[in-house]
Scaffold this active site. Structure first.
Site, short mmCIF file in Angstrom:
data_model
loop_
_atom_site.label_atom_id
_atom_site.label_comp_id
_atom_site.label_asym_id
_atom_site.label_seq_id
_atom_site.Cartn_x
_atom_site.Cartn_y
_atom_site.Cartn_z
CB SER A 121 -0.93 0.01 1.22
OG SER A 121 -0.16 0.03 2.40
CD GLU A 128 2.39 -1.86 4.22
OE1 GLU A 128 1.95 -0.97 3.47
OE2 GLU A 128 3.25 -1.64 5.09
#
Length: 219
Positions: A28, A103
């Site tokens: 992201s 993540e």
């Protein structure tokens, strides 16, 4: 050359690592947004992607790319993500967008971690230019902050931010992270910490840097 152009250059170069019929791990942030855009140009050649944030998931769907849950896959060929800082050992600080826990989860599924950055993100010592984000269970916020002060940091509560997991973020200033692996382990052992933004235990395998002179690949 401006920063956005360098990000786009790094994102475009990452396409060379995308294999046909694969599911891609996608992180992201602003550089990843550039990657999602170019990934859309070859969407017919891949099966889909696993996204590390709700924001990235929305962008992928907008590009017509199927999104899978991390629970749907047993592994990924590659994971593509940006960084807030990266050192010469390919260790990173991440979490400026508050998606650090997801993540780490998606990165752990991948055989290869490809980090795409512009040249401003390169540092010799992590913590030099960017505060270290730490995702914390809300009820432990003050307790964790006191522990971080005892470790020499200056934590600040990131106001009006709730992670995709329902937690809060403390940004820690004044940490010069000389031993990222040990620091990552130590901070993750603090009660109430979900995870911290040091990516050293799972560092990048390939770094693609967009520079004013062109794309530089560190492998």
């Amino acid at each position: 050359m401006d920063q956005l152009s360098m990000k786009k250059m790094a994102a475009q170069a990452a396409l060379q690592y995308v294999k046909p019929d694969s599911i891609i791990g996608v992180g992201s942030g602003s550089t990843v947004n550039c990657f999602i855009e170019v990934l859309g140009t070859i969407k017919e050649t891949i099966k889909g992607a696993v996204a590390a944030s709700k924001a990235s998931e929305e962008l992928l769907l907008r590009q017509g790319i199927e999104v899978f849950s991390a629970n749907d896959v047993s592994g990924l060929d590659i994971y593509v993500d940006g960084a807030d800082e990266i050192n010469p050992q390919k260790m990173m600080i991440k979490g400026g967008g508050a998606a650090l826990t997801r993540e780490k989860i998606v990165a752990a599924l991948a055989k290869k971690f490809i980090c795409i950055v512009d040249s401003s993100k390169q540092v010799d010592v992590l913590g030099s230019t960017f505060a270290l984000p730490i995702e914390v269970i809300p009820m432990a916020r003050s307790q964790v902050a006191r522990k971080l002060v005892a470790l020499g940091g200056s934590p600040e509560y990131r106001e009006n931010v709730v992670t995709d997991n329902g937690n809060v973020i403390l940004d820690v200033y004044n940490f010069k992270i000389m031993n990222p692996i040990e620091m990552e382990k130590e901070l993750n052992n603090v009660a109430g910490v979900v995870t911290n933004g040091i990516f050293a235990l799972r560092s990048a395998d390939i770094v693609i840097v967009g520079t004013p002179e062109g794309t530089k690949i560190i492998g």
